[in-house]
Design a protein around this motif. Structure first.
Motif, PDB file in Angstrom:
ATOM      1  N   UNK A  32     104.766  85.709  29.881  1.00  0.00           N
ATOM      2  CA  UNK A  32     105.998  86.414  30.236  1.00  0.00           C
ATOM      3  C   UNK A  32     107.204  85.804  29.524  1.00  0.00           C
ATOM      4  N   UNK A  33     107.253  84.495  29.469  1.00  0.00           N
ATOM      5  CA  UNK A  33     108.382  83.816  28.822  1.00  0.00           C
ATOM      6  C   UNK A  33     108.419  84.079  27.318  1.00  0.00           C
ATOM      7  N   UNK A  34     107.272  83.999  26.678  1.00  0.00           N
ATOM      8  CA  UNK A  34     107.236  84.166  25.223  1.00  0.00           C
ATOM      9  C   UNK A  34     107.421  85.612  24.783  1.00  0.00           C
ATOM     10  N   UNK A  39     107.432  91.117  35.083  1.00  0.00           N
ATOM     11  CA  UNK A  39     106.243  91.627  35.787  1.00  0.00           C
ATOM     12  C   UNK A  39     106.245  93.141  35.991  1.00  0.00           C
ATOM     13  N   UNK A  40     107.403  93.733  36.220  1.00  0.00           N
ATOM     14  CA  UNK A  40     107.461  95.190  36.398  1.00  0.00           C
ATOM     15  C   UNK A  40     107.080  95.904  35.103  1.00  0.00           C
ATOM     16  N   UNK A  46     100.823  98.244  31.045  1.00  0.00           N
ATOM     17  CA  UNK A  46      99.490  97.642  30.897  1.00  0.00           C
ATOM     18  C   UNK A  46      98.493  98.530  30.152  1.00  0.00           C
ATOM     19  N   UNK A  47      98.595  99.812  30.252  1.00  0.00           N
ATOM     20  CA  UNK A  47      97.640 100.696  29.586  1.00  0.00           C
ATOM     21  C   UNK A  47      98.053 101.181  28.217  1.00  0.00           C
ATOM     22  N   UNK A  48      99.241 100.808  27.767  1.00  0.00           N
ATOM     23  CA  UNK A  48      99.734 101.263  26.469  1.00  0.00           C
ATOM     24  C   UNK A  48      99.098 100.457  25.337  1.00  0.00           C
TER      25      UNK A  48
END
Length: 90
Positions: A32-34, A39-40, A46-48
């Motif tokens: 997430x940081x990099x 999270x949203x 996620x499916x793209x």
């Protein structure tokens, strides 16, 4: 038809890699940081295919994670790299 099946297989493998990444708090935080993804966004995208490319590219950028993920998924590391390449053309 075969190309579609291949892309589906690549997407499935990349989704499994995403599950591996976010299955560990330290790895998830680093991802997430990099990537700058929150999270949203992660849930929404996620499916793209373009997002899944980012997931595997993230693993490729840190070989120990690529190797550990491949081991956990019981696939050769090259399968993850190939999945990214296939998803880039999707």
């Amino acid at each position: 038809m075969r190309q579609r099946e291949t892309n589906q297989d690549a997407a499935t493998l990349a989704l499994q890699a995403l599950g591996w990444v976010i299955g560990d708090a330290t790895r998830a935080s680093r991802f997430l940081a990099l990537t700058g993804i929150d999270p949203a966004d992660l849930r929404a995208r996620a499916g793209e295919p373009s997002f899944l490319v980012q997931v595997v590219a993230h693993l490729e950028s840190h070989e120990p994670d690529l190797l550990a993920c491949a081991d956990a998924l019981n696939v050769p590391p090259a399968a993850l790299v190939q999945a990214r390449a296939e998803l880039e053309t999707a």
